[in-house]
Design a protein around this motif. Structure first.
Motif, PDB file in Angstrom:
ATOM      1  N   ALA A 101      32.626 -30.124 -35.074  1.00 52.40           N
ATOM      2  CA  ALA A 101      32.709 -31.490 -35.607  1.00 52.40           C
ATOM      3  C   ALA A 101      33.121 -32.458 -34.512  1.00 52.40           C
ATOM      4  O   ALA A 101      34.277 -32.919 -34.450  1.00 52.40           O
ATOM      5  CB  ALA A 101      33.695 -31.536 -36.776  1.00 52.40           C
ATOM      6  N   LEU A 102      32.170 -32.770 -33.634  1.00 56.10           N
ATOM      7  CA  LEU A 102      32.439 -33.647 -32.489  1.00 56.10           C
ATOM      8  C   LEU A 102      31.323 -34.680 -32.390  1.00 56.10           C
ATOM      9  O   LEU A 102      30.138 -34.332 -32.404  1.00 56.10           O
ATOM     10  CB  LEU A 102      32.514 -32.826 -31.199  1.00 56.10           C
ATOM     11  CG  LEU A 102      32.916 -33.570 -29.930  1.00 56.10           C
ATOM     12  CD1 LEU A 102      34.331 -34.125 -30.043  1.00 56.10           C
ATOM     13  CD2 LEU A 102      32.808 -32.655 -28.704  1.00 56.10           C
ATOM     14  N   HIS A 103      31.710 -35.950 -32.274  1.00 57.62           N
ATOM     15  CA  HIS A 103      30.749 -37.056 -32.254  1.00 57.62           C
ATOM     16  C   HIS A 103      31.065 -37.977 -31.079  1.00 57.62           C
ATOM     17  O   HIS A 103      32.195 -38.469 -30.951  1.00 57.62           O
ATOM     18  CB  HIS A 103      30.838 -37.836 -33.568  1.00 57.62           C
ATOM     19  CG  HIS A 103      29.962 -39.051 -33.623  1.00 57.62           C
ATOM     20  ND1 HIS A 103      28.594 -38.999 -33.508  1.00 57.62           N
ATOM     21  CD2 HIS A 103      30.275 -40.375 -33.799  1.00 57.62           C
ATOM     22  CE1 HIS A 103      28.094 -40.229 -33.607  1.00 57.62           C
ATOM     23  NE2 HIS A 103      29.078 -41.079 -33.767  1.00 57.62           N
ATOM     24  N   ALA A 104      30.080 -38.178 -30.192  1.00 58.79           N
ATOM     25  CA  ALA A 104      30.243 -39.096 -29.057  1.00 58.79           C
ATOM     26  C   ALA A 104      30.106 -40.522 -29.588  1.00 58.79           C
ATOM     27  O   ALA A 104      29.016 -41.078 -29.654  1.00 58.79           O
ATOM     28  CB  ALA A 104      29.191 -38.799 -27.994  1.00 58.79           C
ATOM     29  N   TRP A 105      31.223 -41.120 -29.927  1.00 58.95           N
ATOM     30  CA  TRP A 105      31.277 -42.347 -30.714  1.00 58.95           C
ATOM     31  C   TRP A 105      30.950 -43.594 -29.886  1.00 58.95           C
ATOM     32  O   TRP A 105      30.113 -44.403 -30.261  1.00 58.95           O
ATOM     33  CB  TRP A 105      32.674 -42.448 -31.324  1.00 58.95           C
ATOM     34  CG  TRP A 105      32.959 -43.646 -32.162  1.00 58.95           C
ATOM     35  CD1 TRP A 105      32.103 -44.308 -32.979  1.00 58.95           C
ATOM     36  CD2 TRP A 105      34.218 -44.297 -32.288  1.00 58.95           C
ATOM     37  NE1 TRP A 105      32.740 -45.354 -33.615  1.00 58.95           N
ATOM     38  CE2 TRP A 105      34.053 -45.359 -33.204  1.00 58.95           C
ATOM     39  CE3 TRP A 105      35.481 -44.085 -31.723  1.00 58.95           C
ATOM     40  CZ2 TRP A 105      35.100 -46.209 -33.549  1.00 58.95           C
ATOM     41  CZ3 TRP A 105      36.519 -44.920 -32.083  1.00 58.95           C
ATOM     42  CH2 TRP A 105      36.332 -45.971 -32.989  1.00 58.95           C
ATOM     43  N   LYS A 106      31.615 -43.756 -28.759  1.00 57.35           N
ATOM     44  CA  LYS A 106      31.445 -44.971 -27.958  1.00 57.35           C
ATOM     45  C   LYS A 106      31.241 -44.635 -26.489  1.00 57.35           C
ATOM     46  O   LYS A 106      31.823 -43.669 -25.971  1.00 57.35           O
ATOM     47  CB  LYS A 106      32.665 -45.888 -28.099  1.00 57.35           C
ATOM     48  CG  LYS A 106      32.849 -46.484 -29.485  1.00 57.35           C
ATOM     49  CD  LYS A 106      34.059 -47.431 -29.504  1.00 57.35           C
ATOM     50  CE  LYS A 106      34.237 -48.083 -30.865  1.00 57.35           C
ATOM     51  NZ  LYS A 106      35.391 -49.023 -30.874  1.00 57.35           N
ATOM     52  N   LEU A 107      30.430 -45.463 -25.830  1.00 50.54           N
ATOM     53  CA  LEU A 107      30.209 -45.318 -24.391  1.00 50.54           C
ATOM     54  C   LEU A 107      30.069 -46.710 -23.784  1.00 50.54           C
ATOM     55  O   LEU A 107      29.326 -47.546 -24.306  1.00 50.54           O
ATOM     56  CB  LEU A 107      28.955 -44.492 -24.121  1.00 50.54           C
ATOM     57  CG  LEU A 107      28.591 -44.213 -22.652  1.00 50.54           C
ATOM     58  CD1 LEU A 107      27.982 -42.822 -22.515  1.00 50.54           C
ATOM     59  CD2 LEU A 107      27.625 -45.261 -22.111  1.00 50.54           C
ATOM     60  N   SER A 108      30.805 -46.959 -22.713  1.00 51.48           N
ATOM     61  CA  SER A 108      30.735 -48.244 -22.014  1.00 51.48           C
ATOM     62  C   SER A 108      30.484 -47.988 -20.534  1.00 51.48           C
ATOM     63  O   SER A 108      31.134 -47.147 -19.923  1.00 51.48           O
ATOM     64  CB  SER A 108      32.039 -49.034 -22.182  1.00 51.48           C
ATOM     65  OG  SER A 108      32.258 -49.351 -23.543  1.00 51.48           O
ATOM     66  N   VAL A 109      29.542 -48.756 -19.972  1.00 53.04           N
ATOM     67  CA  VAL A 109      29.139 -48.551 -18.585  1.00 53.04           C
ATOM     68  C   VAL A 109      28.737 -49.898 -18.000  1.00 53.04           C
ATOM     69  O   VAL A 109      28.272 -50.785 -18.718  1.00 53.04           O
ATOM     70  CB  VAL A 109      27.971 -47.534 -18.519  1.00 53.04           C
ATOM     71  CG1 VAL A 109      26.745 -48.061 -19.242  1.00 53.04           C
ATOM     72  CG2 VAL A 109      27.650 -47.126 -17.105  1.00 53.04           C
TER      73      VAL A 109
ATOM     74  N   ARG B 207      29.002 -55.367 -18.399  1.00 55.04           N
ATOM     75  CA  ARG B 207      29.485 -54.191 -19.121  1.00 55.04           C
ATOM     76  C   ARG B 207      28.643 -53.990 -20.370  1.00 55.04           C
ATOM     77  O   ARG B 207      28.493 -54.884 -21.198  1.00 55.04           O
ATOM     78  CB  ARG B 207      30.959 -54.370 -19.499  1.00 55.04           C
ATOM     79  CG  ARG B 207      31.654 -53.090 -19.980  1.00 55.04           C
ATOM     80  CD  ARG B 207      31.860 -52.108 -18.847  1.00 55.04           C
ATOM     81  NE  ARG B 207      32.746 -51.009 -19.205  1.00 55.04           N
ATOM     82  CZ  ARG B 207      32.941 -49.940 -18.440  1.00 55.04           C
ATOM     83  NH1 ARG B 207      32.312 -49.829 -17.273  1.00 55.04           N
ATOM     84  NH2 ARG B 207      33.774 -48.985 -18.809  1.00 55.04           N
ATOM     85  N   ILE B 208      28.060 -52.794 -20.513  1.00 56.18           N
ATOM     86  CA  ILE B 208      27.215 -52.457 -21.645  1.00 56.18           C
ATOM     87  C   ILE B 208      27.987 -51.516 -22.558  1.00 56.18           C
ATOM     88  O   ILE B 208      28.595 -50.548 -22.096  1.00 56.18           O
ATOM     89  CB  ILE B 208      25.911 -51.782 -21.188  1.00 56.18           C
ATOM     90  CG1 ILE B 208      25.172 -52.668 -20.181  1.00 56.18           C
ATOM     91  CG2 ILE B 208      25.021 -51.457 -22.378  1.00 56.18           C
ATOM     92  CD1 ILE B 208      24.764 -54.017 -20.719  1.00 56.18           C
ATOM     93  N   HIS B 209      27.959 -51.795 -23.868  1.00 56.49           N
ATOM     94  CA  HIS B 209      28.699 -50.978 -24.837  1.00 56.49           C
ATOM     95  C   HIS B 209      27.728 -50.358 -25.836  1.00 56.49           C
ATOM     96  O   HIS B 209      26.897 -51.056 -26.425  1.00 56.49           O
ATOM     97  CB  HIS B 209      29.725 -51.821 -25.592  1.00 56.49           C
ATOM     98  CG  HIS B 209      30.706 -52.522 -24.703  1.00 56.49           C
ATOM     99  ND1 HIS B 209      31.796 -51.888 -24.156  1.00 56.49           N
ATOM    100  CD2 HIS B 209      30.736 -53.804 -24.249  1.00 56.49           C
ATOM    101  CE1 HIS B 209      32.473 -52.756 -23.409  1.00 56.49           C
ATOM    102  NE2 HIS B 209      31.851 -53.912 -23.448  1.00 56.49           N
ATOM    103  N   GLY B 210      27.833 -49.058 -26.007  1.00 55.70           N
ATOM    104  CA  GLY B 210      27.060 -48.365 -27.031  1.00 55.70           C
ATOM    105  C   GLY B 210      28.007 -47.782 -28.060  1.00 55.70           C
ATOM    106  O   GLY B 210      29.077 -47.272 -27.701  1.00 55.70           O
ATOM    107  N   GLU B 211      27.639 -47.871 -29.337  1.00 49.91           N
ATOM    108  CA  GLU B 211      28.445 -47.268 -30.410  1.00 49.91           C
ATOM    109  C   GLU B 211      27.502 -46.583 -31.383  1.00 49.91           C
ATOM    110  O   GLU B 211      26.619 -47.211 -31.964  1.00 49.91           O
ATOM    111  CB  GLU B 211      29.283 -48.308 -31.132  1.00 49.91           C
ATOM    112  CG  GLU B 211      30.144 -47.711 -32.243  1.00 49.91           C
ATOM    113  CD  GLU B 211      31.104 -48.703 -32.869  1.00 49.91           C
ATOM    114  OE1 GLU B 211      31.506 -48.503 -34.039  1.00 49.91           O
ATOM    115  OE2 GLU B 211      31.475 -49.685 -32.194  1.00 49.91           O
ATOM    116  N   ALA B 212      27.685 -45.272 -31.557  1.00 52.38           N
ATOM    117  CA  ALA B 212      26.817 -44.483 -32.418  1.00 52.38           C
ATOM    118  C   ALA B 212      27.424 -44.381 -33.814  1.00 52.38           C
ATOM    119  O   ALA B 212      28.592 -44.000 -33.957  1.00 52.38           O
ATOM    120  CB  ALA B 212      26.621 -43.088 -31.836  1.00 52.38           C
ATOM    121  N   PRO B 213      26.666 -44.718 -34.860  1.00 51.45           N
ATOM    122  CA  PRO B 213      27.185 -44.591 -36.226  1.00 51.45           C
ATOM    123  C   PRO B 213      27.662 -43.172 -36.516  1.00 51.45           C
ATOM    124  O   PRO B 213      27.081 -42.197 -36.013  1.00 51.45           O
ATOM    125  CB  PRO B 213      25.969 -44.954 -37.094  1.00 51.45           C
ATOM    126  CG  PRO B 213      25.066 -45.728 -36.202  1.00 51.45           C
ATOM    127  CD  PRO B 213      25.275 -45.198 -34.819  1.00 51.45           C
TER     128      PRO B 213
END
Length: 329
Positions: free
Chosen positions: A289-297, A305-311
């Motif tokens: 039960a692991l979810h890569a929730w947010k990534l900023s680069v 700065r780019i931000h990604g957020e996975a539902p």
């Protein structure tokens, strides 16, 4: 040039190197040694089975791992987009999708989907090979467009490069540790989890000496840091936000297991593995039960700065609800 010192009871040379650089297979180290690209006490050696003595000094560069990029095929695969322009593609990787081809997975991977998206010759996006490793979340140079990896069953944010320039730029940020990666994990409750604020787990990680599939916290392993914050808890379970400050193989899973709070659905590291819903008895989440929730680069061209957020996936939410955990997000 990397310089290492063998400790008491050090093994043969190729195993010694594979234990410290888990992203490079032992067979690849054996080839590297036979090419006399490794020195022991200042002298080149040519046998991977060379026995090391305590205090021996080993010097080497990391081997280049060549990916079979020329044989990759473009495939029209569905991948939800979180951000895209001419340089980057941040996707929401689904559970079960492998990031790049390998044994048992000749196609159907994220890399195959990227090639179809670009309709570009492989050589145009294949960046330099060789990099610091990350987990199943580790860096993944050598494959077109890849700058990091996620385990097969880990869902969420995965950053892909569309050009060689972008790939090199993002890889440099991973090496400098300026990429922000936050995960959500459902774990067995442990009194060692933080009650207030956050906890920095600063424990080195190495490959298990007997079980080569597992990593462990071990003195002399590669430095690894994970920051943990509990978002919700019951007497038996917890929802934890995990920030990766380094990127080692299975890092989150190993650090949580070290705190006696293994991931739900992760029997490799001691996590309970099966839950059934109250209606049909179906498996709620048959994998960690692991979810890569947010990534900023930082964008490799504009610098923004780019931000990604996975539902959060429905299966993850369903498991949390079955455990009595409310996701406050």
């Amino acid at each position: 040039m990397i310089r290492l010192v063998a400790e008491t009871g050090a093994p043969r040379l190729d195993r010694f190197l594979a234990d410290r650089f888990s992203e490079v297979p032992r067979a690849r180290w054996d080839i590297h040694v036979r090419a006399e690209l490794v020195k022991v006490n200042g002298q080149p050696v040519s046998k991977g089975g060379t026995k090391l003595r305590p205090g021996d000094v080993v010097e080497t560069d990391l081997p280049v791992i060549t990916a079979p990029a020329a044989h990759l095929e473009a495939e029209d695969l569905e991948l939800p987009t979180l951000f895209e322009d001419g340089h980057l593609w941040i996707v929401d990787k689904p559970s079960g999708m492998v990031v790049h081809p390998g044994p048992g997975h000749a196609g159907g991977t994220v890399v195959n989907a990227l090639l179809h998206r670009l309709q570009t010759p492989v050589a145009a996006i294949a960046g330099e090979e060789g990099s610091e490793g990350e987990d199943a979340e580790e860096l993944a140079s050598g494959w077109p467009g890849l700058v990091h990896r996620l385990d097969r069953y880990t869902t969420g944010c995965l950053c892909l490069a569309k050009t060689a320039e972008a790939q090199r730029g993002i890889q440099a940020q991973f090496k400098a540790r300026t990429v922000e990666k936050r995960y959500l994990a459902l774990v067995r409750h442990s009194p060692r989890l933080p009650t207030l604020g956050s906890l920095l787990v600063d424990e080195p990680i190495a490959r298990h000496k007997q079980d080569r599939l597992r990593m462990v916290v071990a003195a002399g392993g590669r430095p690894a840091q994970t920051r943990l914050r509990v978002l919700a808890r019951t007497t038996s379970a917890a929802l934890v936000e995990c920030e990766l400050l380094t990127g080692r193989t299975h890092q989150i899973r190993v650090h949580l297991a070290h705190l006696r709070a293994p991931l739900m659905g992760d029997p490799l590291y001691g996590g309970p593995g099966r839950w059934k819903d109250t209606a049909g008895g179906a498996l709620l989440l048959p994998h960690p039960a692991l979810h890569a929730w947010k990534l900023s680069v930082d964008h490799p061209v504009t610098g923004l700065r780019i931000h990604g957020e996975a539902p959060i996936p429905d299966a993850f939410r369903a498991l949390a609800a079955s455990l009595g955990l409310e996701i406050p997000l």
